[in-house]
Motif scaffolding. Structure first.
Motif, short mmCIF file in Angstrom:
data_model
loop_
_atom_site.label_atom_id
_atom_site.label_comp_id
_atom_site.label_asym_id
_atom_site.label_seq_id
_atom_site.Cartn_x
_atom_site.Cartn_y
_atom_site.Cartn_z
N UNK A 1 45.55 113.38 82.31
CA UNK A 1 46.36 112.59 81.37
C UNK A 1 46.91 111.35 82.05
N UNK A 2 47.41 111.51 83.27
CA UNK A 2 47.93 110.35 84.00
C UNK A 2 46.81 109.35 84.32
N UNK A 3 45.63 109.87 84.68
CA UNK A 3 44.50 108.99 84.96
C UNK A 3 44.06 108.24 83.70
N UNK A 4 44.13 108.90 82.56
CA UNK A 4 43.80 108.25 81.30
C UNK A 4 44.74 107.08 81.03
N UNK A 5 46.02 107.29 81.27
CA UNK A 5 46.99 106.20 81.07
C UNK A 5 46.73 105.04 82.04
N UNK A 6 46.41 105.37 83.28
CA UNK A 6 46.10 104.32 84.26
C UNK A 6 44.84 103.57 83.86
N UNK A 7 43.83 104.31 83.38
CA UNK A 7 42.57 103.68 82.97
C UNK A 7 42.79 102.71 81.81
N UNK A 8 43.56 103.13 80.83
CA UNK A 8 43.85 102.26 79.69
C UNK A 8 44.59 101.01 80.15
N UNK A 9 45.55 101.18 81.05
CA UNK A 9 46.28 100.02 81.57
C UNK A 9 45.40 99.06 82.34
N UNK A 10 44.47 99.61 83.12
CA UNK A 10 43.58 98.74 83.88
C UNK A 10 42.66 97.94 82.97
N UNK A 11 42.12 98.58 81.95
CA UNK A 11 41.25 97.86 81.03
C UNK A 11 42.02 96.81 80.23
N UNK A 12 43.25 97.12 79.85
CA UNK A 12 44.05 96.14 79.10
C UNK A 12 44.44 94.94 79.96
N UNK A 13 44.60 95.19 81.27
CA UNK A 13 44.99 94.11 82.18
C UNK A 13 43.80 93.27 82.63
N UNK A 14 42.60 93.70 82.31
CA UNK A 14 41.43 92.92 82.67
C UNK A 14 40.76 93.34 83.97
N UNK A 15 41.21 94.43 84.58
CA UNK A 15 40.59 94.93 85.82
C UNK A 15 39.48 95.90 85.46
N UNK A 16 38.34 95.35 85.06
CA UNK A 16 37.24 96.16 84.53
C UNK A 16 36.60 97.01 85.61
N UNK A 17 36.39 96.45 86.80
CA UNK A 17 35.73 97.21 87.86
C UNK A 17 36.56 98.42 88.28
N UNK A 18 37.86 98.22 88.46
CA UNK A 18 38.74 99.35 88.80
C UNK A 18 38.82 100.32 87.62
N UNK A 19 38.76 99.81 86.41
CA UNK A 19 38.76 100.66 85.23
C UNK A 19 37.54 101.55 85.18
N UNK A 20 36.40 101.02 85.61
CA UNK A 20 35.18 101.83 85.62
C UNK A 20 35.30 102.96 86.63
N UNK A 21 35.85 102.64 87.82
CA UNK A 21 36.03 103.69 88.84
C UNK A 21 36.99 104.78 88.38
#
Length: 84
Positions: free
Chosen positions: A40-60
């Motif tokens: 659940x925490x990783x899901x929140x981090x992933x959503x935040x990364x994609x919204x902020x434009x960090x696509x590569x980190x979002x993919x990881x």
């Protein structure tokens, strides 16, 4: 309360080669719940990364999220079915 004491004593009396089935299920259940919380925490981090434009980190983090979810499913779904 006495039932829990009996379970704790039966677990503590084991020599380390075997453990009661209930203790194994409880341990796997706790581990599964911890992994669900991490998912659940990783899901929140992933959503935040994609919204902020960090696509590569979002993919990881998405790959890590999928691994966490698969692990939680494997731990929380019983492997052996009781035919009775």
């Amino acid at each position: 309360m006495a039932d829990w004491r009996e379970k704790i004593t039966s677990v503590s009396k084991t020599k380390g080669t075997t453990a009661p089935e209930g203790a194994k299920r409880a341990g796997l259940g706790c581990l599964g719940l911890i992994i669900v919380a991490v998912s659940i925490l990783t899901l929140l981090i992933t959503i935040g990364l994609f919204k902020s434009g960090f696509v590569l980190m979002g993919i990881f983090t998405t790959v890590f999220l999928l691994i966490c979810v698969a692990t939680a499913i494997l731990l929380l779904v019983p492997n052996k079915r009781n035919p009775l």
